[in-house]
Design a protein around this motif. Structure first.
Motif, PDB file in Angstrom:
ATOM      1  N   ALA A 152     -26.765  35.011  23.177  1.00 55.72           N
ATOM      2  CA  ALA A 152     -27.212  33.767  22.937  1.00 55.72           C
ATOM      3  C   ALA A 152     -26.921  32.815  24.435  1.00 55.72           C
ATOM      4  O   ALA A 152     -27.797  32.135  24.654  1.00 55.72           O
ATOM      5  CB  ALA A 152     -26.622  33.157  21.696  1.00 55.72           C
ATOM      6  N   THR A 155     -29.608  33.835  26.620  1.00 48.37           N
ATOM      7  CA  THR A 155     -30.654  33.252  26.625  1.00 48.37           C
ATOM      8  C   THR A 155     -30.924  31.919  27.240  1.00 48.37           C
ATOM      9  O   THR A 155     -31.939  31.472  27.763  1.00 48.37           O
ATOM     10  CB  THR A 155     -31.355  33.487  25.230  1.00 48.37           C
ATOM     11  OG1 THR A 155     -30.464  32.476  24.339  1.00 48.37           O
ATOM     12  CG2 THR A 155     -31.274  34.701  24.585  1.00 48.37           C
ATOM     13  N   LEU A 339     -32.149  33.448  16.187  1.00 47.99           N
ATOM     14  CA  LEU A 339     -32.155  34.705  17.112  1.00 47.99           C
ATOM     15  C   LEU A 339     -32.064  36.080  16.335  1.00 47.99           C
ATOM     16  O   LEU A 339     -31.342  35.947  15.228  1.00 47.99           O
ATOM     17  CB  LEU A 339     -31.079  34.498  17.922  1.00 47.99           C
ATOM     18  CG  LEU A 339     -31.325  33.326  19.153  1.00 47.99           C
ATOM     19  CD1 LEU A 339     -30.100  33.205  20.154  1.00 47.99           C
ATOM     20  CD2 LEU A 339     -32.698  33.284  19.698  1.00 47.99           C
ATOM     21  N   THR A 459     -33.281  40.811  21.673  1.00 46.62           N
ATOM     22  CA  THR A 459     -33.359  39.482  21.820  1.00 46.62           C
ATOM     23  C   THR A 459     -34.279  39.179  22.980  1.00 46.62           C
ATOM     24  O   THR A 459     -35.127  38.163  22.961  1.00 46.62           O
ATOM     25  CB  THR A 459     -31.807  38.875  22.211  1.00 46.62           C
ATOM     26  OG1 THR A 459     -30.796  39.223  21.234  1.00 46.62           O
ATOM     27  CG2 THR A 459     -31.723  37.345  22.555  1.00 46.62           C
ATOM     28  N   THR A 463     -37.497  36.534  22.369  1.00 52.75           N
ATOM     29  CA  THR A 463     -37.335  35.183  23.071  1.00 52.75           C
ATOM     30  C   THR A 463     -37.995  34.995  24.194  1.00 52.75           C
ATOM     31  O   THR A 463     -38.439  33.617  24.526  1.00 52.75           O
ATOM     32  CB  THR A 463     -35.885  35.013  23.335  1.00 52.75           C
ATOM     33  OG1 THR A 463     -35.266  36.026  24.215  1.00 52.75           O
ATOM     34  CG2 THR A 463     -34.970  35.046  22.120  1.00 52.75           C
ATOM     35  N   TYR A 506     -32.885  28.418  20.925  1.00 51.90           N
ATOM     36  CA  TYR A 506     -32.229  28.934  21.868  1.00 51.90           C
ATOM     37  C   TYR A 506     -30.960  28.208  21.814  1.00 51.90           C
ATOM     38  O   TYR A 506     -29.790  28.736  22.279  1.00 51.90           O
ATOM     39  CB  TYR A 506     -32.853  28.726  23.143  1.00 51.90           C
ATOM     40  CG  TYR A 506     -34.192  29.422  23.257  1.00 51.90           C
ATOM     41  CD1 TYR A 506     -34.237  30.739  23.768  1.00 51.90           C
ATOM     42  CD2 TYR A 506     -35.345  28.952  22.874  1.00 51.90           C
ATOM     43  CE1 TYR A 506     -35.328  31.182  23.920  1.00 51.90           C
ATOM     44  CE2 TYR A 506     -36.495  29.459  23.017  1.00 51.90           C
ATOM     45  CZ  TYR A 506     -36.639  30.703  23.767  1.00 51.90           C
ATOM     46  OH  TYR A 506     -37.678  31.651  23.711  1.00 51.90           O
ATOM     47  N   GLY A 509     -28.794  29.069  18.719  1.00 43.37           N
ATOM     48  CA  GLY A 509     -27.818  30.605  18.901  1.00 43.37           C
ATOM     49  C   GLY A 509     -26.547  30.611  19.622  1.00 43.37           C
ATOM     50  O   GLY A 509     -25.760  31.255  19.127  1.00 43.37           O
TER      51      GLY A 509
END
Length: 509
Positions: A152, A155, A339, A459, A463, A506, A509
């Motif tokens: 996370a 991202t 996520l 992921t 994303t 985002y 996460g």
């Protein structure tokens, strides 16, 4: 003048040894076929600049089981699934140890690590420690939240890059290193982005992989070892000093109590405790063994995963319809309001097929770490002498046209129901694709590697949409390989990530 005389003397001595050795080692039984060796250096010149490519071409001419003479060393090369199975399954016990090599001596604390340790009680002790405390199903589940938190964070770092060009492999390496460090040390070792130490660490790991992949002449012609003709030993000693400084700082910080920030017991604390109360066979752990084990884990557990994910995203950029199909699967199973997590991975068959196909085409270790035979044996009707070094060309096996339809094509559907290999896995049971090796020296971190690669690819697919830097068309993306023990890209993947989910996803996460 004295140096010239010494070099002449050394060359003559080497030639005499070569002739005597070849006269002495004429085998009464048939050796596997292979190219005619040159005087003294043997088949070293046949290895070329990218050995797994050169050996694959030689296998096409001489067959899937070859015999080479590298200097004074017998080397056998397996380049098909059936031959690899005979070495790594039928004769696995005979090939359970590693041959002497300069990398293990000068970088890996003189064979005090897990990867290069001779087969025996101390190797079993080190492997048991890793298997129980780091890679067991319970340990992997206990630290699942750490991997998900670090992914996370990745991202958010990609979001934060805005319109800037991103060197994806660098950020992936920070993510995998921090995820592993939090389990091993109880804390992160690098900041999210722009950490010069992270750049330096990645460079150190890549340099190690390049040096470890070199065929050092001194390993195969001992009389020339002291000359360090290629300068490899000098570079190895310098790199070892850098890693040793990095690991000493970690060890001293942990002993002083300043390194623990995790609520869970970390591996290094366990290792330090085992210094006085060794776990199982093999005696007590020393500081050197602890550092050697940390070196193995940091190197083998970070760059191999991040480079595999980099290859996967590169392939999906080149195949936009596959990327779209994977995103549709993600939207249907996971949705667009959270996520993806590790618990979702089992419900994503196309994503898993993408990962398998990436491991097939781009195995992180294309030429397996060498093994050495402890006694004579027979493989495929050929005599394999005691002391032979075994190389398994994992890269060539996974591209064997006798086993794979259109082997050079990136085609994940081959692993789905209705495909050519729907039941093949990458865990060392199916020798058509063995990116982690097989047998008793299979990569100890295979379960963690699979989880981390799958979670990262899932992921990044979920994303972001991906564009190449400088408006480069996907079909023109350079997919060439660089030289090294691990399969690095010749050119790093430079991309613009385009967020495809709502901003709050985002952040949550």
């Amino acid at each position: 003048m004295a140096i010239l005389t010494l070099l002449l003397y050394t060359s003559i001595t080497s030639l005499v040894l070569y002739l005597l050795l070849n006269l002495r080692t004429r085998h009464p039984n048939r050796l596997p076929p292979g190219p005619t060796p040159w005087p003294i250096v043997g088949n070293l010149p046949h290895l070329g600049t990218i050995p797994h490519h050169s050996l694959a071409r030689l296998a096409a001419k001489y067959g899937p089981l070859m015999h080479l003479r590298l200097g004074f060393v017998d080397v056998v090369v397996a380049a098909s699934a059936s031959v690899a199975a005979q070495f790594l399954k039928t004769n696995d016990a005979i090939f359970a140890s590693r041959p002497p090599n300069s990398g293990a001596k000068h970088i890996a604390y003189n064979y005090q690590d897990l990867v290069f340790a001779p087969y025996g009680p101390r190797w079993r002790m080190l492997r048991k420690i890793c298997s129980v405390h780091l890679f067991s199903a319970k340990a992997l589940d206990d630290f699942r939240h750490i991997r998900q938190e670090e992914v996370a964070i990745l991202t958010r770092a990609l979001i934060g890059a805005g319109e800037s060009t991103v060197k994806l492999g660098q950020l992936l390496n920070v993510c995998t290193t921090n995820a592993l460090a939090r389990v091993m040390l109880g804390r992160r070792v690098f900041s999210d982005t722009g950490d010069l130490k992270a750049d330096e660490f990645k460079d150190m790991v890549v340099q190690l992989m390049v040096l470890a992949g070199e065929f050092n002449i001194g390993d195969f012609i001992p009389a020339l070892d002291w000359l360090d003709i290629q300068g490899i030993t000098k570079k190895m000693k310098k790199l070892h000093a850098q890693f040793d400084s990095f690991l000493n700082a970690i060890l001293e910080e942990h002993k002083s109590g300043n390194g623990r920030t995790s609520g869970h017991g970390d591996l290094l604390s366990t290792l330090i405790a085992l210094k006085d109360d060794a776990d199982g066979e093999g005696g007590k752990l020393s500081d050197i063994e602890i550092k050697a084990l940390l070196l193995n884990l940091f190197v083998a557990g970070t760059d191999t995963s991040s480079s595999t994910v980099e290859w996967a995203i590169a392939e999906l950029i080149r195949h936009p319809r596959m990327l779209k199909q994977a995103q549709e699967e993600m939207d249907n199973v996971v949705g667009r309001d959270r996520l993806v997590s590790e618990s979702d991975l089992g419900q994503l068959p196309f994503l898993q097929a993408i990962v398998k196909e990436t491991f097939r085409l781009h195995p992180s270790t294309p030429l397996s770490l060498p093994r050495i035979s402890s006694e004579n044996c027979e493989v495929d009707g050929y005599h394999i002498p005691k002391g032979s070094t075994l190389l398994v060309n994992v890269w060539a096996i996974a591209r064997d046209p006798k086993m794979w339809a259109d082997p050079l094509e990136f085609r994940p559907t081959r692993f789905l129901p209705g495909g050519e290999k729907p039941n093949v896995d990458v865990k060392g049971n199916d020798f058509e694709v063995i990116p982690f090796g097989a047998g008793r020296r299979i990569c100890v971190g295979i379960s963690l590697g699979l989880r981390m690669v799958q979670l990262l690819v899932a992921t990044l697919v979920q994303t972001f949409d991906w564009e190449l830097a400088n408006g480069l068309e996907p079909e023109k993306l350079n997919m060439n390989e660089a030289y090294g023990l691990t399969l690095q890209r010749e050119e790093p993947l430079m991309v613009h990530p385009k967020p495809r989910l709502a901003p709050h996803v985002y952040e949550s996460g």
